[in-house]
Write a protein that holds these residues in place. Structure first.
Motif, PDB file in Angstrom:
ATOM      1  N   LEU A 225      24.137  46.875  13.823  1.00  0.00           N
ATOM      2  CA  LEU A 225      23.958  45.562  13.216  1.00  0.00           C
ATOM      3  C   LEU A 225      22.665  44.964  13.738  1.00  0.00           C
ATOM      4  N   ALA A 226      21.803  44.495  12.820  1.00  0.00           N
ATOM      5  CA  ALA A 226      20.537  43.864  13.195  1.00  0.00           C
ATOM      6  C   ALA A 226      20.481  42.468  12.606  1.00  0.00           C
ATOM      7  N   LYS A 227      19.901  41.545  13.369  1.00  0.00           N
ATOM      8  CA  LYS A 227      19.720  40.155  12.934  1.00  0.00           C
ATOM      9  C   LYS A 227      18.235  39.823  12.958  1.00  0.00           C
ATOM     10  N   SER A 237      19.507  43.418  17.921  1.00  0.00           N
ATOM     11  CA  SER A 237      20.245  44.496  17.257  1.00  0.00           C
ATOM     12  C   SER A 237      21.293  45.016  18.227  1.00  0.00           C
ATOM     13  N   LYS A 238      22.380  45.509  17.676  1.00  0.00           N
ATOM     14  CA  LYS A 238      23.496  46.017  18.481  1.00  0.00           C
ATOM     15  C   LYS A 238      23.939  47.365  17.936  1.00  0.00           C
ATOM     16  N   GLY A 255      30.960  31.995  12.605  1.00  0.00           N
ATOM     17  CA  GLY A 255      29.575  32.269  12.943  1.00  0.00           C
ATOM     18  C   GLY A 255      29.305  33.708  13.314  1.00  0.00           C
ATOM     19  N   GLY A 256      30.353  34.505  13.436  1.00  0.00           N
ATOM     20  CA  GLY A 256      30.201  35.921  13.733  1.00  0.00           C
ATOM     21  C   GLY A 256      30.076  36.750  12.467  1.00  0.00           C
ATOM     22  N   TYR A 257      30.359  38.041  12.592  1.00  0.00           N
ATOM     23  CA  TYR A 257      30.177  38.961  11.475  1.00  0.00           C
ATOM     24  C   TYR A 257      31.301  39.987  11.458  1.00  0.00           C
ATOM     25  N   LEU A 258      31.614  40.467  10.263  1.00  0.00           N
ATOM     26  CA  LEU A 258      32.589  41.528  10.098  1.00  0.00           C
ATOM     27  C   LEU A 258      31.905  42.699   9.406  1.00  0.00           C
ATOM     28  N   SER A 275      28.580  35.644  17.151  1.00  0.00           N
ATOM     29  CA  SER A 275      27.314  35.309  16.509  1.00  0.00           C
ATOM     30  C   SER A 275      26.126  36.062  17.102  1.00  0.00           C
ATOM     31  N   SER A 276      26.312  36.651  18.293  1.00  0.00           N
ATOM     32  CA  SER A 276      25.252  37.425  18.933  1.00  0.00           C
ATOM     33  C   SER A 276      25.433  38.922  18.753  1.00  0.00           C
ATOM     34  N   GLY A 277      26.438  39.316  17.965  1.00  0.00           N
ATOM     35  CA  GLY A 277      26.664  40.727  17.709  1.00  0.00           C
ATOM     36  C   GLY A 277      27.564  41.420  18.711  1.00  0.00           C
TER      37      GLY A 277
END
Length: 339
Positions: A225-227, A237-238, A255-258, A275-277
Motif C-alpha cells: 500500500l502506497a500513499k 508505503s507499507k 481514516g484507515g484503509y481496507l 491512516s498510516s498504513g
C-alpha cells in the motif's frame, strides 16, 4: 442502488454479468457475445440504475476496447468498440470504467503506435458511448492493467504497472505508474512509485483519492500500500510481508484503509490498516485458489469483497468493523472468471 452487488467477468468467451441481492444470493446472470471472443474487466453503475461495462472484443485476431450499457435487469441497451489492435501478444482492453458527468471514462491498455509496446489509452465517451476524446500515453516499457477514479476537481487519476523491459518481460523491473488528468483529459502530472524490488499496481479499484492525495494497492514481495500527496509524491508505503497480493483498496470511515487480495494459501484476503498504513487486522475467506479480489464499502458501514476460485465466484460480506457475517459461494456453472 438497491443494496445488492454487480460483478463482471467472462464465461465461455463471452462477457458475463452476475447480479446478487443484498443477502448475496444470485438474482440473475447474463452473458453477451461479441466477435470471436469477449471479456469483461470492469463494471460501474449508471445514474439511470443500469450498468456500464468495459472489456475487450477480439475479431479476426484484432482487439477492440468494449463499452457496453445494460439496464438494471441486464438487458443490453447499446455497445461500442474503440481502436483496432493487431499487435502480437498485447491485449487491447478496457480495464476500468467510471461514470462521469455526461458520459463515461475508460482506462485501457493498448498498443502504442510508435513503440509497439502496451500504452495507456484514456477514452472519454458521451451517454450513448460515442467517443468524445481519447488520449494515448506511451513509455519505454509497457503500461498494463490501468485503474481509474474521478478526483474532486473533476479530473481523473490512473494507476497502472509500468514494465521496463517488454510486455511482462522476464527480468524486467516493475514500478507503479500514477498519472493525473484534468477534466478534459489533459495530462497534469505523472509519477512512478518504485524502489527496491518490483512494485505492481493491483488492478481495477487499486487507486482511490484519500486524505488530500491518493492510495494505491498492489504487490511488492507481499501485499503493498502506497500513499501520495495531491501531486503524486510518495508520502509513505507499507509492505505486508508474506506471499499475499493486494488488488484493490477502499478508504475506511475511521481514516484507515481496507485492502482486498489473496493470501499465501490462495484465499480471499482482507487487510485493515490505520491512516498510516499500519496493519490492524486481517481475515481470509474462501476455499483457496482465489484470483484477484475487489472490495467496496456497503451502505451499512461494512464491506463486501468478491473474487474467483476454480471458475466460481466467491462473495463475502463483512459488517463494521471486522466480523465476517456472510460467506457465500455462488456457483455459476464453473465458467465464470474475473471480478
Amino acid at each position: 442502488s438497491d443494496g445488492g452487488y454487480i460483478i463482471v467477468g467472462s464465461s465461455s468467451s463471452q462477457v458475463c454479468l452476475v447480479k446478487a441481492g443484498s443477502d448475496g444470493n444470485q438474482q440473475w446472470k447474463k452473458t453477451y457475445g461479441f466477435g470471436d471472443s469477449a471479456k469483461g474487466y470492469s463494471v460501474t453503475q449508471a445514474s439511470d440504475g443500469g450498468y456500464a461495462v468495459t472489456g475487450t472484443v477480439r475479431q479476426g485476431g484484432k482487439d477492440k476496447v468494449l463499452l457496453m450499457k445494460v439496464d438494471q435487469d441486464g438487458a443490453q441497451a447499446w455497445n461500442k468498440t474503440y481502436g483496432d489492435s493487431s499487435a502480437g501478444g498485447i491485449e487491447g482492453a478496457g480495464t476500468s470504467v467510471r461514470q462521469i458527468s455526461g458520459g463515461y471514462v475508460i482506462a485501457a491498455q493498448y498498443p502504442y503506435p510508435t513503440t509497439g509496446k502496451s500504452g495507456l489509452y484514456l477514452i472519454m465517451a458521451d451517454d450513448s458511448g460515442n467517443m468524445v476524446r481519447n488520449v494515448m500515453i506511451g513509455k519505454g516499457g509497457d503500461i498494463t492493467s490501468p485503474s481509474i477514479e474521478q478526483t474532486s476537481d473533476g479530473g481523473f487519476v490512473v494507476a497502472a504497472t509500468l514494465h521496463s523491459d517488454g510486455y511482462m518481460g522476464s527480468g524486467a523491473d516493475y514500478d507503479i505508474y500514477l498519472v493525473k488528468f484534468g477534466s478534459s483529459g489533459g495530462t497534469q502530472w505523472e509519477k512512478t512509485i518504485g524502489g527496491s524490488g518490483s512494485q505492481y499496481a493491483g488492478g481495477d479499484g487499486c487507486v482511490r483519492p484519500a486524505s488530500g492525495g491518493y492510495v494505491v494497492a498492489g504487490q511488492n514481495d507481499g501485499a503493498y500500500l502506497a500513499k501520495t500527496d495531491s501531486s503524486g509524491n510518495l508520502q509513505w508505503s507499507k509492505k505486508y510481508n508474506d506471499s499475499a497480493k493486494a488488488s484493490s483498496v477502499t478508504p475506511a470511515d475511521d481514516g484507515g484503509y481496507l485492502l482486498a487480495g489473496t493470501d499465501s494459501a490462495g484465499k480471499l484476503l482482507l487487510i485493515k490498516t490505520d491512516s498510516s498504513g499500519a496493519e490492524q487486522w486481517r481475515q481470509s475467506a474462501g476455499p483457496g485458489s482465489c484470483d484477484a479480489a475487489t472490495v467496496v464499502k456497503t451502505d451499512d458501514g461494512g464491506y463486501a469483497a468478491a473474487g474467483t476460485s476454480g471458475g466460481d465466484l466467491y462473495l463475502v460480506k463483512l459488517s463494521a468493523p471486522a466480523k465476517a457475517t456472510t460467506d457465500l459461494f455462488m456457483n455459476t456453472g464453473g465458467l465464470f472468471s474475473g471480478t
